[in-house]
Design a protein around this motif. Structure first.
Motif, PDB file in Angstrom:
ATOM      1  N   TYR A 142       0.847  -1.187   0.000  1.00 43.64           N
ATOM      2  CA  TYR A 142       0.000   0.000   0.000  1.00 43.64           C
ATOM      3  C   TYR A 142       0.882   1.235   0.000  1.00 43.64           C
ATOM      4  N   GLY A 143       0.273   2.413  -0.017  1.00 46.15           N
ATOM      5  CA  GLY A 143       1.040   3.657   0.002  1.00 46.15           C
ATOM      6  C   GLY A 143       0.210   4.804   0.549  1.00 46.15           C
ATOM      7  N   GLY A 144       0.430   6.019   0.077  1.00 45.69           N
ATOM      8  CA  GLY A 144       1.139   6.420  -1.134  1.00 45.69           C
ATOM      9  C   GLY A 144       0.958   5.455  -2.304  1.00 45.69           C
ATOM     10  N   GLU A 145       1.954   5.515  -3.152  1.00 46.42           N
ATOM     11  CA  GLU A 145       2.010   4.610  -4.296  1.00 46.42           C
ATOM     12  C   GLU A 145       3.136   3.616  -4.054  1.00 46.42           C
ATOM     13  N   PRO A 146       2.803   2.359  -3.743  1.00 43.78           N
ATOM     14  CA  PRO A 146       3.822   1.387  -3.365  1.00 43.78           C
ATOM     15  C   PRO A 146       4.854   1.090  -4.443  1.00 43.78           C
ATOM     16  N   LEU A 147       4.477   1.191  -5.732  1.00 45.94           N
ATOM     17  CA  LEU A 147       5.430   0.846  -6.786  1.00 45.94           C
ATOM     18  C   LEU A 147       6.509   1.902  -6.983  1.00 45.94           C
ATOM     19  N   LEU A 148       6.395   3.035  -6.280  1.00 44.37           N
ATOM     20  CA  LEU A 148       7.529   3.966  -6.242  1.00 44.37           C
ATOM     21  C   LEU A 148       8.716   3.327  -5.526  1.00 44.37           C
ATOM     22  N   GLU A 149       8.430   2.340  -4.695  1.00 41.01           N
ATOM     23  CA  GLU A 149       9.465   1.623  -3.939  1.00 41.01           C
ATOM     24  C   GLU A 149       9.482   0.152  -4.346  1.00 41.01           C
ATOM     25  N   ARG A 150       9.582  -0.072  -5.638  1.00 39.72           N
ATOM     26  CA  ARG A 150       9.569  -1.441  -6.156  1.00 39.72           C
ATOM     27  C   ARG A 150      10.666  -2.291  -5.546  1.00 39.72           C
ATOM     28  N   LYS A 151      11.861  -1.748  -5.428  1.00 35.69           N
ATOM     29  CA  LYS A 151      12.984  -2.535  -4.901  1.00 35.69           C
ATOM     30  C   LYS A 151      12.747  -2.939  -3.450  1.00 35.69           C
ATOM     31  N   ARG A 152      12.080  -2.078  -2.696  1.00 37.25           N
ATOM     32  CA  ARG A 152      11.770  -2.415  -1.305  1.00 37.25           C
ATOM     33  C   ARG A 152      10.780  -3.574  -1.262  1.00 37.25           C
ATOM     34  N   ILE A 153       9.785  -3.550  -2.152  1.00 35.33           N
ATOM     35  CA  ILE A 153       8.819  -4.645  -2.218  1.00 35.33           C
ATOM     36  C   ILE A 153       9.524  -5.949  -2.572  1.00 35.33           C
ATOM     37  N   GLU A 154      10.438  -5.898  -3.535  1.00 30.98           N
ATOM     38  CA  GLU A 154      11.191  -7.092  -3.909  1.00 30.98           C
ATOM     39  C   GLU A 154      12.009  -7.622  -2.743  1.00 30.98           C
ATOM     40  N   SER A 155      12.735  -6.734  -2.083  1.00 32.22           N
ATOM     41  CA  SER A 155      13.603  -7.134  -0.979  1.00 32.22           C
ATOM     42  C   SER A 155      12.813  -7.769   0.156  1.00 32.22           C
ATOM     43  N   MET A 156      11.723  -7.113   0.558  1.00 26.02           N
ATOM     44  CA  MET A 156      10.920  -7.635   1.664  1.00 26.02           C
ATOM     45  C   MET A 156      10.209  -8.919   1.284  1.00 26.02           C
ATOM     46  N   SER A 157       9.690  -8.972   0.068  1.00 20.97           N
ATOM     47  CA  SER A 157       8.966 -10.168  -0.374  1.00 20.97           C
ATOM     48  C   SER A 157       9.872 -11.387  -0.368  1.00 20.97           C
ATOM     49  N   GLU A 158      11.081 -11.224  -0.846  1.00 23.08           N
ATOM     50  CA  GLU A 158      12.023 -12.345  -0.884  1.00 23.08           C
ATOM     51  C   GLU A 158      12.288 -12.881   0.514  1.00 23.08           C
ATOM     52  N   LYS A 159      12.473 -11.969   1.467  1.00 17.09           N
ATOM     53  CA  LYS A 159      12.743 -12.393   2.848  1.00 17.09           C
ATOM     54  C   LYS A 159      11.513 -13.026   3.474  1.00 17.09           C
ATOM     55  N   ILE A 160      10.355 -12.434   3.230  1.00 13.38           N
ATOM     56  CA  ILE A 160       9.118 -12.963   3.815  1.00 13.38           C
ATOM     57  C   ILE A 160       8.827 -14.357   3.290  1.00 13.38           C
ATOM     58  N   ILE A 161       8.953 -14.546   1.982  1.00  9.78           N
ATOM     59  CA  ILE A 161       8.656 -15.853   1.387  1.00  9.78           C
ATOM     60  C   ILE A 161       9.621 -16.920   1.906  1.00  9.78           C
ATOM     61  N   LYS A 162      10.885 -16.576   2.037  1.00  7.98           N
ATOM     62  CA  LYS A 162      11.854 -17.545   2.572  1.00  7.98           C
ATOM     63  C   LYS A 162      11.481 -17.951   3.994  1.00  7.98           C
ATOM     64  N   LEU A 163      11.122 -16.976   4.824  1.00  9.06           N
ATOM     65  CA  LEU A 163      10.738 -17.286   6.192  1.00  9.06           C
ATOM     66  C   LEU A 163       9.480 -18.144   6.242  1.00  9.06           C
ATOM     67  N   CYS A 164       8.497 -17.814   5.405  1.00  6.35           N
ATOM     68  CA  CYS A 164       7.257 -18.595   5.382  1.00  6.35           C
ATOM     69  C   CYS A 164       7.523 -20.027   4.932  1.00  6.35           C
ATOM     70  N   ASN A 165       8.416 -20.202   3.983  1.00  3.47           N
ATOM     71  CA  ASN A 165       8.783 -21.554   3.562  1.00  3.47           C
ATOM     72  C   ASN A 165       9.471 -22.300   4.702  1.00  3.47           C
ATOM     73  N   ASP A 166      10.361 -21.613   5.408  1.00  2.64           N
ATOM     74  CA  ASP A 166      11.080 -22.248   6.522  1.00  2.64           C
ATOM     75  C   ASP A 166      10.122 -22.697   7.621  1.00  2.64           C
ATOM     76  N   TYR A 167       9.112 -21.866   7.894  1.00  3.92           N
ATOM     77  CA  TYR A 167       8.173 -22.165   8.981  1.00  3.92           C
ATOM     78  C   TYR A 167       6.910 -22.867   8.487  1.00  3.92           C
ATOM     79  N   LYS A 168       6.871 -23.171   7.177  1.00  8.16           N
ATOM     80  CA  LYS A 168       5.726 -23.849   6.575  1.00  8.16           C
ATOM     81  C   LYS A 168       4.418 -23.077   6.826  1.00  8.16           C
TER      82      LYS A 168
END
Length: 437
Positions: A142-168
């Protein structure tokens, strides 16, 4: 046995629709069966062998003498409201926006503020601390306009998905964007990181839209958004099942209420009609008490119904659940204990319309818990319509639960009971018609 307190019967042509607001059961019955049902309600014990008696039991129209339906509704409400099985977060990686829409409720709090690495790390740590005790994590960008911070979304998503996979833990995400930066590469990025839904707003065709949703420098935006949608249309032709569902939201008020149909025609006659779902939403402005430019509930409902009929006529698939009443246990992130809205500075709110309103901030990621929570927090979390004198006696309580949006109920004291009851009945009829098309 006794009759349920949440039975609603009303005419549908020559027959009658029977609806129970607690179980959400619906049936069409004849006038003759309705008379039999009324006799069963008057003396259930002497009619227990009647087949209709068993049907009434099955649908919850008939309940045990000692069954407290109101207590069950209260129980389900609190069980849902204070459940920690799912964590739902709305994350704003920026408080800035490339648009300056005049009706936006964030227009007074937008600022050139982006999330830092420190705040990102604290959010990730907070998420990880919860993953041991939840089954599902949902994130809305969400934002503002979240796609102004595309790299932040990528960075956080990668970490979140890895953690969710680890914890099933199951993970899903959505994004609310103005669509100006949604090019094919960005769409594929969002799909990669499990973004399943995208909401884009268009307020009419070019002339109307550009008068309402313009850039900071007053520049036009419609053509760029449409170009993006046209550019990604080929991707949906090739692998639609792997890509997010896109909805086109049309914000309507008295100034553009007739433009929704024109936009629908435009979309229908373009390639994007094959993968977008248009719908309308009323502009909300708590300062417009007298509805000088916003629509009244009745005006909006009439416009919405007409728009959906047009969608059906043009071949869009409208599911009956679009209208069918929903059994409500909790309304939204406002009144769920395991949910929150996080701004770029790590401040936590209960509603995304409250971002930047410091007086209702309920905490900060990585910080000590706030001991003096704002009154509105308790208004959200502890409001109990089953104890309200009027709500507790209402036949639509299970599908209304005090009148919808907790923010509007708390801040604006909005509760239009007669309109709510009329709308529920109208929705049931529209749902039934869609079921039988």
């Amino acid at each position: 046995m006794k009759e349920s307190r949440y039975n609603i019967f009303f005419h549908m042509g020559k027959n009658i629709l029977a609806y129970n607001a607690r179980t959400n059961a619906l049936a069409e019955i004849s006038q003759e069966d309705y008379k039999v049902i009324q006799s069963i309600f008057k003396d259930p014990d002497s009619n227990s062998t009647n087949k209709l008696y068993q049907d009434l039991l099955y649908g919850g129209f008939l309940v045990e003498d000692n069954f407290d339906e109101l207590a069950m509704i209260r129980h389900n409400m609190y069980a849902s409201r204070f459940s920690t099985n799912t964590l739902k977060l709305t994350i704003a990686p920026t408080a800035d926006c490339n648009f300056r829409c005049p009706y936006c409720y964030e227009r007074d709090v937008l600022k050139d503020k982006q999330m830092t690495d420190d705040v990102e790390n604290k959010i990730i740590q907070m998420i990880e601390s919860n993953l041991k005790s939840i089954a599902t994590l949902g994130v809305t960008w969400y934002g503002g306009e979240p796609l102004l911070e595309r790299k932040r979304i990528e960075s956080m998503s990668e970490k979140i998905i890895k953690l969710c996979n680890d914890y099933k833990v199951d993970y899903f995400a959505g994004i609310i964007t103005n669509g100006y930066l949604l090019d094919p590469d960005t769409l594929l990025m969002l799909a990669k990181y499990n973004v399943r839904t995208i909401q884009i707003t268009l307020d009419g065709v070019a002339k109307t839209h550009d008068q309402r949703r313009y850039l900071k420098n007053k520049g036009k935006t419609f053509d760029k958004i449409m170009k993006n949608l046209m550019d990604i249309s080929m991707l949906y032709e090739e692998e639609r099942e792997k890509l997010p569902n896109i909805s086109i939201r049309i914000n309507v008020d008295k100034n553009n209420k007739e433009d929704a149909s024109e936009l629908l025609n435009f979309i229908t006659n373009s390639p994007i009609s094959r993968f977008v779902a248009p719908y309308i939403a009323g502009v909300y402005d708590h300062k417009d008490i007298d509805n000088e430019y916003t629509l009244t509930t009745g005006e909006y409902n009439e416009l919405r119904d007409r728009f959906i009929e047009e969608c059906i006529d043009k071949g869009y698939r409208i599911d009956y659940n679009t209208f069918y009443p929903r059994y409500i246990t909790s309304n939204c992130v406002c009144d769920r204990i395991n949910s929150g809205v996080i701004d770029p500075e790590g401040n936590i709110y209960k509603c995304w319309e409250e971002m930047g309103e410091e007086s209702v901030c309920v905490g900060q990621v990585g910080g000590n818990p706030i001991s003096n929570l704002p009154k509105r927090y308790f208004d959200y979390m502890l409001f109990d319509p089953t104890l309200d004198e009027k709500c507790s006696q209402c036949i639509i309580l299970p599908v209304c639960m005090g009148g919808g949006c907790p923010l509007r109920r708390s801040r604006d004291k909005v509760r239009n009971c007669d309109e709510q009851i009329s709308e529920i009945k109208s929705s049931i009829i529209k749902s039934y018609k869609l079921m039988n098309q």
